[in-house]
Design a protein around this motif. Structure first.
Motif, PDB file in Angstrom:
ATOM      1  N   ASN A 754       5.766  38.922  -5.471  1.00  0.00           N
ATOM      2  CA  ASN A 754       4.967  40.161  -5.606  1.00  0.00           C
ATOM      3  C   ASN A 754       3.578  40.057  -4.971  1.00  0.00           C
ATOM      4  O   ASN A 754       2.778  40.979  -5.109  1.00  0.00           O
ATOM      5  CB  ASN A 754       4.823  40.578  -7.074  1.00  0.00           C
ATOM      6  CG  ASN A 754       6.155  40.961  -7.693  1.00  0.00           C
ATOM      7  OD1 ASN A 754       6.981  41.614  -7.042  1.00  0.00           O
ATOM      8  ND2 ASN A 754       6.385  40.554  -8.933  1.00  0.00           N
ATOM      9  N   LEU A 755       3.286  38.957  -4.286  1.00  0.00           N
ATOM     10  CA  LEU A 755       2.017  38.856  -3.544  1.00  0.00           C
ATOM     11  C   LEU A 755       1.931  39.988  -2.525  1.00  0.00           C
ATOM     12  O   LEU A 755       2.861  40.219  -1.748  1.00  0.00           O
ATOM     13  CB  LEU A 755       1.919  37.504  -2.831  1.00  0.00           C
ATOM     14  CG  LEU A 755       0.760  37.333  -1.836  1.00  0.00           C
ATOM     15  CD1 LEU A 755      -0.581  37.364  -2.547  1.00  0.00           C
ATOM     16  CD2 LEU A 755       0.926  36.029  -1.047  1.00  0.00           C
ATOM     17  N   VAL A 756       0.810  40.705  -2.508  1.00  0.00           N
ATOM     18  CA  VAL A 756       0.584  41.814  -1.571  1.00  0.00           C
ATOM     19  C   VAL A 756      -0.459  41.383  -0.545  1.00  0.00           C
ATOM     20  O   VAL A 756      -1.531  40.881  -0.911  1.00  0.00           O
ATOM     21  CB  VAL A 756       0.105  43.073  -2.319  1.00  0.00           C
ATOM     22  CG1 VAL A 756      -0.249  44.186  -1.317  1.00  0.00           C
ATOM     23  CG2 VAL A 756       1.182  43.560  -3.285  1.00  0.00           C
ATOM     24  N   ILE A 757      -0.137  41.571   0.735  1.00  0.00           N
ATOM     25  CA  ILE A 757      -1.073  41.221   1.805  1.00  0.00           C
ATOM     26  C   ILE A 757      -1.110  42.342   2.836  1.00  0.00           C
ATOM     27  O   ILE A 757      -0.202  43.169   2.924  1.00  0.00           O
ATOM     28  CB  ILE A 757      -0.670  39.903   2.510  1.00  0.00           C
ATOM     29  CG1 ILE A 757       0.687  40.056   3.204  1.00  0.00           C
ATOM     30  CG2 ILE A 757      -0.664  38.730   1.547  1.00  0.00           C
ATOM     31  CD1 ILE A 757       1.069  38.880   4.081  1.00  0.00           C
ATOM     32  N   LYS A 854       9.065  39.739  -1.810  1.00  0.00           N
ATOM     33  CA  LYS A 854      10.173  40.115  -2.685  1.00  0.00           C
ATOM     34  C   LYS A 854      11.353  39.198  -2.396  1.00  0.00           C
ATOM     35  O   LYS A 854      11.836  39.143  -1.257  1.00  0.00           O
ATOM     36  CB  LYS A 854      10.593  41.574  -2.453  1.00  0.00           C
ATOM     37  CG  LYS A 854       9.589  42.610  -2.945  1.00  0.00           C
ATOM     38  CD  LYS A 854       9.531  42.628  -4.474  1.00  0.00           C
ATOM     39  CE  LYS A 854       8.624  43.744  -4.981  1.00  0.00           C
ATOM     40  NZ  LYS A 854       8.533  43.748  -6.472  1.00  0.00           N
ATOM     41  N   LYS A 855      11.769  38.472  -3.423  1.00  0.00           N
ATOM     42  CA  LYS A 855      12.907  37.565  -3.313  1.00  0.00           C
ATOM     43  C   LYS A 855      12.746  36.599  -2.143  1.00  0.00           C
ATOM     44  O   LYS A 855      13.660  36.385  -1.352  1.00  0.00           O
ATOM     45  CB  LYS A 855      14.206  38.364  -3.172  1.00  0.00           C
ATOM     46  CG  LYS A 855      14.527  39.213  -4.390  1.00  0.00           C
ATOM     47  CD  LYS A 855      15.829  39.973  -4.202  1.00  0.00           C
ATOM     48  CE  LYS A 855      16.119  40.823  -5.451  1.00  0.00           C
ATOM     49  NZ  LYS A 855      17.399  41.584  -5.294  1.00  0.00           N
ATOM     50  N   GLY A 856      11.539  36.074  -2.008  1.00  0.00           N
ATOM     51  CA  GLY A 856      11.294  35.057  -0.995  1.00  0.00           C
ATOM     52  C   GLY A 856      11.152  35.576   0.415  1.00  0.00           C
ATOM     53  O   GLY A 856      11.255  34.800   1.375  1.00  0.00           O
ATOM     54  N   GLN A 857      10.864  36.873   0.591  1.00  0.00           N
ATOM     55  CA  GLN A 857      10.676  37.446   1.923  1.00  0.00           C
ATOM     56  C   GLN A 857       9.488  38.409   1.886  1.00  0.00           C
ATOM     57  O   GLN A 857       9.190  39.027   0.855  1.00  0.00           O
ATOM     58  CB  GLN A 857      11.933  38.215   2.371  1.00  0.00           C
ATOM     59  CG  GLN A 857      13.141  37.347   2.634  1.00  0.00           C
ATOM     60  CD  GLN A 857      12.987  36.500   3.890  1.00  0.00           C
ATOM     61  OE1 GLN A 857      12.433  36.936   4.890  1.00  0.00           O
ATOM     62  NE2 GLN A 857      13.494  35.268   3.837  1.00  0.00           N
ATOM     63  N   PHE A 858       8.811  38.522   3.059  1.00  0.00           N
ATOM     64  CA  PHE A 858       7.772  39.533   3.206  1.00  0.00           C
ATOM     65  C   PHE A 858       8.439  40.851   3.608  1.00  0.00           C
ATOM     66  O   PHE A 858       9.096  40.918   4.668  1.00  0.00           O
ATOM     67  CB  PHE A 858       6.751  39.122   4.272  1.00  0.00           C
ATOM     68  CG  PHE A 858       5.851  37.996   3.864  1.00  0.00           C
ATOM     69  CD1 PHE A 858       4.765  38.222   3.045  1.00  0.00           C
ATOM     70  CD2 PHE A 858       6.098  36.705   4.300  1.00  0.00           C
ATOM     71  CE1 PHE A 858       3.925  37.182   2.669  1.00  0.00           C
ATOM     72  CE2 PHE A 858       5.272  35.655   3.933  1.00  0.00           C
ATOM     73  CZ  PHE A 858       4.178  35.897   3.106  1.00  0.00           C
ATOM     74  N   VAL A 859       8.289  41.887   2.795  1.00  0.00           N
ATOM     75  CA  VAL A 859       8.919  43.175   3.092  1.00  0.00           C
ATOM     76  C   VAL A 859       7.851  44.254   3.057  1.00  0.00           C
ATOM     77  O   VAL A 859       6.850  44.141   2.338  1.00  0.00           O
ATOM     78  CB  VAL A 859      10.039  43.495   2.072  1.00  0.00           C
ATOM     79  CG1 VAL A 859      11.142  42.459   2.156  1.00  0.00           C
ATOM     80  CG2 VAL A 859       9.486  43.562   0.658  1.00  0.00           C
TER      81      VAL A 859
END
Length: 870
Positions: A754-757, A854-859
């Motif tokens: 859930n990290l937001v960049i 999300k689930k180990g990917q940047f989306v």
């Protein structure tokens, strides 16, 4: 025997300075204690040397009657005005810069020891011992100290000091001439060979053997070996083409289109035997003469003559007209060169003799006695026939003059007519810089095929290197360093005029980030070289790869090497802003375009030759704060309380954090932790523990944590998220674009969920293409940005090509400054007047600028509207 003064210059650079040790010898014995000094750091002398060479070739281009061809990759730009005047000024500047450097250095003790132990009346020989290529090119004979106290001395380079061998001249003098890689049917060559037959008329004075494609025996590898071993040669002259290896440690004589012989490898045994039999002097006037001279000296050839740059025929003949009578009149080799050099100064700026006195270079073993032709035995009968009016030595001198005049004039003529070679400072000869000769990424060094490919590339066995690099690439398809070396070998094998750019990335201490950048460059190189293999309408591309560790000092060093290598047209780099800021002035002074795909700093823009693909990092703080405002407005985040952490080692991320904080202060309902006793600076020296951070989070009921990391220490920043206590898993976590890396996902695992960049780019279609090509699990913004940076440079070069203009650094910059744009992976690329990419996209389309793990990917997150353009 004369006394010998040796200045040994140790390892160093113009940035850090050089150590100097003085040795004074007499009859092979030290007659004074070692004395030490220091050449102080000075970048002006390096610039002056480069500007001199640039002005020299600019002058050459202005004199087509000289017959000297300058490769299109050589920089020939100089200031507007008369090329001869520019060269005169550049020559004076070089000499002045040399003396300013030496005068400001710590050499007084050395100078005093020289005067005390030598005196000004003693016969003396001076030597400079150094392995640094730029120092070998410097005109040491222009040192004012020597001019004042030893006005007639010649400065020689010494590569290796070996015990002397007993060498004597016996008559006839044996001379072997090797004609390699030249057209025997050419009328110039035919005339010279015809003249040679006349010279051979007096076999008892001079015995000369010519080895050429039409001779008996004909020119071949085995016959060169046989000739070098069979007879006790006094002098060997090579005429033809040659090259020096990229690391500067070896060179090759190219005797035909398929055969290249290395003094170090192919010819070492035969040359060593020739030296044992009495070989005294090798004259080699071919491309990269200093590089081959180094190898000949290492093998043990005691005396070597080279010219540092191409030289006009008439100038070379003038040099010989002065040099030969003195040398053949039994003056030493050094003294004869000094006299010839002084004569060239008198004609320094005649029509075709500009700066010619700086060209001759002598390489000698200082343990050898001075090379002097002995007086021949008396010939009484011939003296009687000439009524004693002409002595035998003078008649022999005349025949020597005819023979050697032919040899050296043929050498100079052929070198100019056929290849117009140049001596350049090849950047990839240095450690941590490679075209394929060195494996930079440590994890690649265990691959056997890659190591064999490296050796083949270093030996210029490009066909074999292609096969071996391809074998490694099949096993490691997502390895960009291997792919670049593979395509460099293809370019070297298929296109003699391939274009060359350089890139500098942190392969040493941040290999993941470095490879993200290299993947974009390698992808474009692969596409271009594949296109040229099918439809050759342009040129192949080579990429010089350098490791700078994101260090300011290393970045400056790599930039200096790039600038001094005239074959490098432009640079893609650097990664960290600190590295780009450190290197920018070097690129501007060297007038070479440097385009950073990843540096955010505003300090590198507005400098004429510097471009950047992304705006200032502070810009993305606006987008991130806008995201928080929208989440607050929607009541997704209630009672927002922010803790802002940063790594002070990164100026960009410090500014990002500062900008983010200032924007939040202007938003209603936003709270920021303010504690005079607590500063969330996570750089190591502060020793701020993660436990202390979460104590503050609990104390102030923080529900938004923003971290701005240092790219070279992502693990430290990621560990803060990774250590979230169970009760804080709902904490909103934010970060700068620096976080988008595979390293973040691997190290953070569930902690970064859930990290937001915010990022400069995201496009699903292009993202899928890049991931498919590299067979990679994740794509990041650095890869398409470096792809487009490379495309910008090559598109501009293609424009020059289509306009019929040369590939010149300054012309490239002019193209980029003249309303230039491309459609790239990341959209339209256009630069403003400061060299910053114009990123003013539609402010309503912000969906590709905010990503979440999300689930180990940047989306990408859902579209949001921004208050202003990025």
């Amino acid at each position: 025997m004369s006394r010998v003064v040796i200045l040994k210059i140790g390892d160093g650079s113009f940035e850090t300075g050089f150590s100097v040790t003085l040795e004074i010898r007499d009859n092979h014995l030290l007659i004074a204690p070692f004395t030490e000094g220091k050449l102080v750091p000075n970048l002006d002398i390096a610039d002056a040397l480069q500007n001199y060479r640039r002005a020299y070739y600019h002058w050459v281009k202005s004199q087509p009657s000289l017959g000297i061809t300058v490769p299109h990759s050589m920089i020939t730009h100089a200031a507007v005005g008369d090329p001869r005047d520019n060269l005169k000024k550049a020559t004076k500047t070089l000499k002045d810069s040399l003396n300013e450097w030496l005068n400001s250095s710590s050499l007084s003790s050395i100078q005093n020891h020289i005067l005390f132990h030598i005196g000004t009346e003693s016969e003396v020989r001076f030597f400079i011992q150094t392995t640094h290529f730029d120092l070998q090119q410097i005109p040491w004979e222009s040192w004012n100290f020597l001019h004042k106290w030893f006005p007639d001395v010649e400065i020689a380079l010494t590569i290796q000091i070996d015990p002397p061998r007993e060498r004597t001249f016996t008559y006839p003098i044996n001379v072997l001439v090797i004609l390699g890689n030249i057209d025997i049917e050419n009328k110039h060559t035919s005339l010279c060979l015809s003249s040679l037959q006349t010279v051979l008329g007096n076999q008892d004075k001079v015995s000369m053997q010519i080895l050429s494609p039409g001779s008996d025996p004909p020119l071949s590898t085995i016959n060169i070996h046989n000739e070098l071993i069979k007879n006790p040669w006094d002098i060997v002259v090579y005429l033809g083409h040659s090259q020096t290896s990229s690391d500067g440690q070896d060179g090759v004589f190219i005797i035909d289109n398929d055969t290249a012989l290395s003094p170090e490898h192919n010819l070492r045994n035969s040359l060593e035997k020739a030296v044992k039999k009495g070989l005294k002097l090798v004259i080699c006037n071919s491309c990269d003469g200093l590089g081959i001279g180094r190898q000949l000296a290492n093998i043990g050839v005691p005396h070597i003559i080279v010219m540092k740059e191409p030289i006009a025929v008439r100038v070379a003949l003038r040099f010989l007209e002065v040099f030969l009578p003195n040398f053949l009149g039994h003056k030493s080799l050094q003294e004869s060169l000094t006299i010839a050099r002084q004569d060239l100064k008198l004609h320094a700026f005649a029509v075709d003799a500009a700066s010619s006195s700086l060209l001759p270079r002598l390489i000698e073993n200082p343990e050898e006695p001075p090379l002097i032709l002995p007086l021949p035995p008396e010939n009484t009968e011939e003296n009687h026939q000439n009524n004693h009016e002409q002595s035998w030595p003078l008649r022999l001198s005349s025949r020597w003059k005819q023979a050697l005049l032919f040899i050296l004039s043929l050498l100079v003529t052929l070198s100019i007519l056929y290849w117009g070679g140049v001596f350049s400072d090849d950047a990839s000869k240095y450690p941590e810089i490679s075209l394929g000769e060195e494996i930079l990424l440590k994890t690649n060094r265990q691959d056997n095929s890659l190591e064999r490919g490296r050796q083949a590339f270093k030996n210029k066995e490009y066909k074999q290197a292609i096969q071996l690099f391809k074998k490694s690439l099949d096993r490691l398809p997502n390895n960009p360093e291997i792919r670049i070396y593979y395509n460099n070998a293809r370019a070297a094998y298929q296109d003699r005029n391939s274009l060359k750019i350089a890139t500098s990335v942190p392969l040493g201490n941040n290999p993941e980030i470095a490879q993200e950048i290299l993947r974009g460059i390698a992808l474009f190189q692969q596409e271009l070289n594949d296109e040229q293999a099918k439809n050759p309408d342009f040129h192949f591309l080579q990429v010089v790869v350098a490791n700078d560790n994101n260090s300011a000092a290393d970045a400056k060093d790599r930039a200096e090497k790039f600038v001094k290598d005239p074959s490098i047209i432009a640079v893609v780099g650097h990664n960290a802003s600190a590295a780009s800021e450190a290197a920018k002035d070097i690129y501007v002074q060297g007038k070479i375009v440097a385009l950073s795909p990843t540096s955010f700093s505003s300090k590198i823009s507005g400098n004429g030759y510097i471009y950047k693909m992304v705006p200032d990092l502070e810009t993305f703080a606006t987008t991130l704060s806008e995201y928080i405002r929208q989440q607050t407005d929607k009541l997704i985040i209630q009672n927002p309380t922010n803790l802002i952490c940063y790594d002070n080692r990164s100026g960009d991320n410090f500014n990002f954090a500062k900008k983010y904080r200032n924007i939040l202060l202007g938003q209603q309902f936003q709270k920021i932790v303010k504690d005079e006793d607590f500063d969330c600076n996570i750089e190591p020296k502060i020793n701020l523990g993660k436990q202390e951070i979460y104590q503050k989070i609990a104390q102030y009921q923080v529900n938004i944590l923003m971290v701005a990391p240092y790219v070279n220490d992502l693990k430290r920043a990621v560990s803060i998220f990774k250590q979230r206590p169970a009760e804080k898993l709902n904490l909103v976590i934010l970060g700068s674009p620096t976080f988008q890396s595979y390293l973040t996902l691997v190290e953070g695992k569930q902690g970064v969920e859930n990290l937001v960049i915010t990022v400069p780019w995201y496009d699903l279609k292009q993202d899928n293409y890049i991931q498919s090509f590299w067979q990679n699990k994740i794509n990041v913004w650095r890869t398409p940005m470096s792809y487009d940076a490379t495309k910008v440079i090559l598109t501009a070069l293609r424009k020059l090509y289509q306009q019929g203009q040369k590939f010149d650094r300054e012309l490239l910059n002019q193209v980029l400054r003249n309303d230039f744009s491309i459609e790239g992976m990341t959209g339209t690329v256009r630069f403003d007047e400061n060299g910053v990419r114009n990123m003013n996209n539609n402010p309503d389309d912000r969906r590709y600028l905010i990503l979440q793990v999300k689930k180990g990917q940047f989306v990408p997150l859902a579209p949001i509207k921004s208050a202003g353009p990025v």
